[in-house]
Design an enzyme around this catalytic site. Structure first.
Site, PDB file in Angstrom:
ATOM      1  N   ASP A   1       2.896   4.562   5.022  1.00 55.12           N
ATOM      2  CA  ASP A   1       2.566   3.619   3.707  1.00 55.12           C
ATOM      3  C   ASP A   1       1.166   3.599   4.002  1.00 55.12           C
ATOM      4  O   ASP A   1       0.486   3.232   4.927  1.00 55.12           O
ATOM      5  CB  ASP A   1       3.376   2.521   4.013  1.00 55.12           C
ATOM      6  N   LEU A   2       0.548   3.670   2.813  1.00 56.97           N
ATOM      7  CA  LEU A   2      -0.968   3.600   2.714  1.00 56.97           C
ATOM      8  C   LEU A   2      -1.470   2.173   2.866  1.00 56.97           C
ATOM      9  O   LEU A   2      -0.902   1.256   2.051  1.00 56.97           O
ATOM     10  CB  LEU A   2      -1.550   4.298   1.275  1.00 56.97           C
TER      11      LEU A   2
ATOM     12  N   ASP B   1       3.615   4.123  -2.837  1.00 56.63           N
ATOM     13  CA  ASP B   1       2.357   4.481  -1.619  1.00 56.63           C
ATOM     14  C   ASP B   1       2.912   5.100  -0.531  1.00 56.63           C
ATOM     15  O   ASP B   1       2.382   5.046   0.762  1.00 56.63           O
ATOM     16  CB  ASP B   1       1.315   3.497  -1.536  1.00 56.63           C
TER      17      ASP B   1
END
Length: 132
Positions: free
Chosen positions: A9-10, A52
């Protein structure tokens, strides 16, 4: 053979969309996907889960190789300039398996829980659970 499921996950990605717009956010996602692709073996699987979040399935891998992969990924990410330009990073959770789980959703859920542990402990890190 042992394999691993990783969820990425960004960190800080929402600020990219808010500051630069969704079109630039899409460009950042594509560039991050290219970083993943350049770091991951051809025999492994990479997919965008949505938003994301990305998933990687690493085949025929042990704990040492997972740690090497994580270091290569972080180095490639830093060299991409995404962190410097947009202030983002990533959190990752990786879970190894000796055999296929009954349900792939169970495997992704376990990796997701590990990824959230990375976020709780300060983000921008990886939590690995290797089967004994």
């Amino acid at each position: 053979q042992t394999f691993a499921v990783g969820l990425i996950d960004l960190d800080g990605f929402n600020a990219v969309n808010d500051t630069y717009g969704h079109s630039k956010g899409d460009d950042v996602l594509v560039e991050f996907a290219q970083v993943l692709k350049s770091t991951t073996r051809h025999s492994d699987v990479i997919a965008r889960m949505g938003g994301d979040e990305f998933i990687v399935i690493l085949q025929d891998i042990d704990l040492h190789a997972i740690e090497d992969y994580e270091k290569r990924l972080r180095k490639s990410f830093l060299l991409s300039g995404l962190k410097q330009q947009f202030g983002i990073d990533f959190s990752m959770g990786i879970r190894t398996y000796d055999e296929l789980p009954e349900n792939i959703d169970d495997a992704t859920h376990q990796a997701d829980l590990l990824m959230y542990q990375s976020k709780v402990h300060g983000k921008s890190q990886t939590t690995i659970y290797a089967t004994p």
